[in-house]
Write a protein that holds these residues in place. Structure first.
Motif, PDB file in Angstrom:
ATOM      1  N   CYS A  71       8.615  -0.065  -4.435  1.00  0.00           N
ATOM      2  CA  CYS A  71       7.151  -0.840  -3.481  1.00  0.00           C
ATOM      3  C   CYS A  71       8.475  -1.123  -2.691  1.00  0.00           C
ATOM      4  CB  CYS A  71       7.393  -2.144  -3.937  1.00  0.00           C
ATOM      5  SG  CYS A  71       7.096  -2.421  -5.267  1.00  0.00           S
ATOM      6  N   PRO A  72       8.160   0.508  -1.201  1.00  0.00           N
ATOM      7  CA  PRO A  72       9.227   0.423  -0.369  1.00  0.00           C
ATOM      8  C   PRO A  72       8.933  -0.703   1.070  1.00  0.00           C
ATOM      9  CG  PRO A  72       7.943   2.791  -0.388  1.00  0.00           C
ATOM     10  CD  PRO A  72       7.694   0.834  -1.464  1.00  0.00           C
ATOM     11  N   ASP A  73       7.604  -1.209   0.646  1.00  0.00           N
ATOM     12  CA  ASP A  73       8.056  -2.427   2.071  1.00  0.00           C
ATOM     13  C   ASP A  73       8.423  -3.728   1.529  1.00  0.00           C
ATOM     14  OD1 ASP A  73       5.037  -1.721   4.166  1.00  0.00           O
ATOM     15  OD2 ASP A  73       7.053  -0.662   4.016  1.00  0.00           O
ATOM     16  N   LEU A  74       8.385  -3.847   0.709  1.00  0.00           N
ATOM     17  CA  LEU A  74       8.954  -5.136  -0.572  1.00  0.00           C
ATOM     18  C   LEU A  74      10.552  -4.904  -0.254  1.00  0.00           C
ATOM     19  CD1 LEU A  74       6.868  -6.029  -3.628  1.00  0.00           C
ATOM     20  CD2 LEU A  74       7.257  -7.759  -1.778  1.00  0.00           C
TER      21      LEU A  74
ATOM     22  N   GLY B 198       1.038  -1.004  -0.285  1.00  0.00           N
ATOM     23  CA  GLY B 198      -0.252  -0.128  -0.010  1.00  0.00           C
ATOM     24  C   GLY B 198       0.335   1.342   0.393  1.00  0.00           C
ATOM     25  N   ASP B 199       2.162   0.605   1.138  1.00  0.00           N
ATOM     26  CA  ASP B 199       2.991   2.208   0.500  1.00  0.00           C
ATOM     27  C   ASP B 199       3.866   2.389  -1.271  1.00  0.00           C
ATOM     28  OD1 ASP B 199       5.065   1.593   3.760  1.00  0.00           O
ATOM     29  OD2 ASP B 199       2.830   1.528   3.545  1.00  0.00           O
ATOM     30  N   ASP B 200       3.453   1.205  -1.717  1.00  0.00           N
ATOM     31  CA  ASP B 200       3.713   1.865  -3.329  1.00  0.00           C
ATOM     32  C   ASP B 200       3.466   3.334  -4.012  1.00  0.00           C
ATOM     33  OD1 ASP B 200       3.349  -1.507  -4.675  1.00  0.00           O
ATOM     34  OD2 ASP B 200       4.768  -0.754  -2.812  1.00  0.00           O
TER      35      ASP B 200
ATOM     36  N   PHE C  98      11.194  12.539  -1.887  1.00  0.00           N
ATOM     37  CA  PHE C  98      11.125  11.657  -1.247  1.00  0.00           C
ATOM     38  C   PHE C  98      12.768  10.890  -2.026  1.00  0.00           C
ATOM     39  CE2 PHE C  98       9.365   7.607  -0.151  1.00  0.00           C
ATOM     40  CZ  PHE C  98       9.416   6.921  -1.209  1.00  0.00           C
ATOM     41  N   ASN C  99      13.530  10.465  -1.112  1.00  0.00           N
ATOM     42  CA  ASN C  99      14.960   9.910  -0.856  1.00  0.00           C
ATOM     43  C   ASN C  99      15.269   9.350  -1.828  1.00  0.00           C
ATOM     44  OD1 ASN C  99      16.002  13.031  -0.123  1.00  0.00           O
ATOM     45  ND2 ASN C  99      15.813  12.145   2.089  1.00  0.00           N
ATOM     46  N   LEU C 100      15.833   9.011  -3.367  1.00  0.00           N
ATOM     47  CA  LEU C 100      15.914   7.549  -4.274  1.00  0.00           C
ATOM     48  C   LEU C 100      17.541   8.009  -4.295  1.00  0.00           C
ATOM     49  CD1 LEU C 100      12.082   7.806  -6.441  1.00  0.00           C
ATOM     50  CD2 LEU C 100      13.322   6.660  -4.655  1.00  0.00           C
TER      51      LEU C 100
ATOM     52  N   PHE D  32       0.032   7.497   0.418  1.00  0.00           N
ATOM     53  CA  PHE D  32       0.712   7.308   1.884  1.00  0.00           C
ATOM     54  C   PHE D  32       2.099   8.035   1.748  1.00  0.00           C
ATOM     55  CE2 PHE D  32       1.855   5.349   5.752  1.00  0.00           C
ATOM     56  CZ  PHE D  32       3.249   4.436   5.282  1.00  0.00           C
ATOM     57  N   GLU D  33       2.694   7.767   0.599  1.00  0.00           N
ATOM     58  CA  GLU D  33       4.365   8.587   1.280  1.00  0.00           C
ATOM     59  C   GLU D  33       3.987  10.148   1.495  1.00  0.00           C
ATOM     60  OE1 GLU D  33       6.330   7.303   2.347  1.00  0.00           O
ATOM     61  OE2 GLU D  33       6.032   4.779   1.366  1.00  0.00           O
ATOM     62  N   GLU D  34       3.007  10.446   0.536  1.00  0.00           N
ATOM     63  CA  GLU D  34       2.917  12.008   0.908  1.00  0.00           C
ATOM     64  C   GLU D  34       2.725  12.980   2.421  1.00  0.00           C
ATOM     65  OE1 GLU D  34      -0.043  12.687  -1.924  1.00  0.00           O
ATOM     66  OE2 GLU D  34       1.644  14.500  -3.097  1.00  0.00           O
TER      67      GLU D  34
HETATM   68  N1  FO1 Z   1      10.836   7.399   4.399  1.00  0.00           N
HETATM   69  C1  FO1 Z   1      11.416   8.605   5.118  1.00  0.00           C
HETATM   70  O1  FO1 Z   1      11.697   9.127   5.846  1.00  0.00           O
HETATM   71  N2  FO1 Z   1      12.177   9.750   4.281  1.00  0.00           N
HETATM   72  C2  FO1 Z   1      12.799   8.737   3.127  1.00  0.00           C
HETATM   73  O2  FO1 Z   1      12.816  10.372   2.361  1.00  0.00           O
HETATM   74  C3  FO1 Z   1      12.041   7.944   2.278  1.00  0.00           C
HETATM   75  C4  FO1 Z   1      12.811   7.155   1.063  1.00  0.00           C
HETATM   76  C5  FO1 Z   1      12.604   6.077   0.855  1.00  0.00           C
HETATM   77  C6  FO1 Z   1      12.806   5.723  -0.363  1.00  0.00           C
HETATM   78  C7  FO1 Z   1      12.506   4.485  -0.985  1.00  0.00           C
HETATM   79  C8  FO1 Z   1      11.699   3.051  -0.168  1.00  0.00           C
HETATM   80  O3  FO1 Z   1      12.039   2.340  -0.446  1.00  0.00           O
HETATM   81  C9  FO1 Z   1      11.496   3.259   1.516  1.00  0.00           C
HETATM   82  C10 FO1 Z   1      11.697   4.822   1.593  1.00  0.00           C
HETATM   83  N3  FO1 Z   1      11.438   6.141   2.802  1.00  0.00           N
HETATM   84  C11 FO1 Z   1      11.990   6.801   3.226  1.00  0.00           C
HETATM   85  C12 FO1 Z   1      11.238   4.922   4.070  1.00  0.00           C
HETATM   86  C13 FO1 Z   1       8.854   4.802   3.709  1.00  0.00           C
HETATM   87  O4  FO1 Z   1       8.484   5.961   3.294  1.00  0.00           O
HETATM   88  C14 FO1 Z   1       8.644   3.928   4.851  1.00  0.00           C
HETATM   89  O5  FO1 Z   1       9.310   3.605   5.601  1.00  0.00           O
HETATM   90  C15 FO1 Z   1       7.924   2.896   4.146  1.00  0.00           C
HETATM   91  O6  FO1 Z   1       7.032   3.178   3.559  1.00  0.00           O
HETATM   92  C16 FO1 Z   1       6.948   2.366   5.366  1.00  0.00           C
HETATM   93  O7  FO1 Z   1       6.437   1.240   5.406  1.00  0.00           O
END
Ligand code: FO1
Length: 331
Positions: free
Chosen positions: A51-54, A40-42, A94-96, A155-157
């Motif tokens: 896909c952050p959680d994957l 859901g964080d995608d 969003f730090n990539l 969600f990520e916003e």
């Molecule tokens: N979390 C942050 O707090 N700041 C970020 O800039 C950030 C970038 C990011 C990039 C790729 C990724 O796979 C995860 C990233 N996350 C970042 C973590 C993410 O936002 C959350 O930890 C998860 O989505 C929580 O389930």
């Protein structure tokens, strides 16, 4: 694909969940472990499927995760991102990292060739020599949206761009109507010995999975083998906005509140050993009161069996100890 039977299936999202996954991974035959990750964080950024959680789980098990923060690749650089900010003439929130972007380019390329997300994820696990089966909760893109005082946010916003400061009004889960469940999941959930709900944010990291009718139905059906782990310890979340989220939605932001939230899905609940005294003191009784504690009484009323253990996973040893404790619970 694995020919070893899957014994444990963990539902996980976020950094807290990945810690328990890591504990299991190093406490058992990893081929007997399946992890169903929240997607859901995608998010789509610069045309790439992220896909952050994957990735948190894959990078953690591959031992390349940026330790401390728990996401992204250790010692990554951010040259591409700074040029992307120039090209799009807007700062990135969003730090990539450069290596992380390789993951997103690879995944997006494979998906664009019609390869399902579960197979792309398996390819990535093979590349990193990860022996467990990591699967997305769904093949399709079903992001979680949150309605806040600032309007509807991805969600990520909400979580990153606005640092979960906006007050949450409602969470809209992407998969409530039709999520495309990866084929490999059904057999394993039915056959495995235990299903574990990791200590992730119940509302933002687990509910995107369990609000999908397929998952809520199967967990209710197999409730006796479902074990939940509390992400709230002494009224606090180890990380993230769990407490604020529960309060915003009028839920009891406590260990008991988490048990009530999962009540229909799980029979067993593991909470931190400090919780009993904490709950006693909440009730104004000394820790030595002879009455059944509020926590145990509440769990009993919910037909849930409670276990106290040290759930603060501050080292690999403690992650493994918690995993072993859960593995050894007699259900
Ligand atoms: N979390 C942050 O707090 N700041 C970020 O800039 C950030 C970038 C990011 C990039 C790729 C990724 O796979 C995860 C990233 N996350 C970042 C973590 C993410 O936002 C959350 O930890 C998860 O989505 C929580 O389930």
């Amino acid at each position: 694909m694995q020919d070893t039977d899957i014994k444990y299936v963990i539902l996980s999202g976020g950094i807290g969940g990945a810690k328990l996954v890591e504990g299991f991974y190093h406490s058992m035959d990893p081929e007997q472990l399946m992890v169903i990750a929240n997607t859901g964080d995608d998010i789509i950024q610069y045309g790439l499927r992220i896909c952050p959680d994957l990735d948190i789980i894959i990078y953690t098990l591959a031992n390349i995760v940026q330790k401390g923060q728990g996401w992204g690749i250790q010692n990554d650089s951010f040259n591409c991102l700074s040029h992307l900010s120039t090209m799009y003439s807007q700062p990135s929130w969003f730090n990539l990292g450069d290596k992380d972007l390789a993951t997103h380019i690879f995944r997006t390329d494979q998906l664009s060739q019609g390869i399902p997300l579960s197979q792309v994820t398996q390819l990535m696990c093979d590349r990193f020599n990860i022996k467990s089966t990591i699967v997305p909760m769904a093949e399709d893109y079903i992001p979680t949206k949150v309605e806040t005082e600032m309007g509807m946010l991805h969600f990520e916003e909400y979580f990153v761009k606005y640092q979960f400061l906006p007050k949450l009004k409602k969470i809209i889960y992407g998969g409530t109507s039709n999520a495309y469940i990866p084929e490999s999941i059904d057999k394993e959930l039915k056959k495995c010995s235990k299903i574990i709900i990791a200590p992730s944010n119940p509302l933002l990291s687990i509910a995107p999975i369990t609000e999908i009718p397929y998952y809520s139905n199967i967990l209710k059906k197999y409730r006796n083998k479902v074990i939940g782990v509390s992400p709230i310890i002494q009224g606090k979340a180890v990380k993230g906005p769990t407490i604020e989220n529960f309060k915003s939605l009028g839920l009891d932001a406590s260990c008991i509140g988490v048990a009530r939230y999962y009540q229909k899905l799980m029979k067993t609940f593991v909470f931190d050993e400090s919780e009993i005294d904490f709950t006693e003191n909440l009730e104004g009784k000394g820790a030595d009161s002879d009455s059944l504690s509020l926590l145990n009484r509440s769990l009993k009323e919910m037909d849930i069996i409670g276990y106290a253990f040290d759930t603060v996973m501050s080292s690999l040893e403690k992650k493994k100890a918690l995993a072993k404790f859960i593995i050894d619970i007699d259900i």
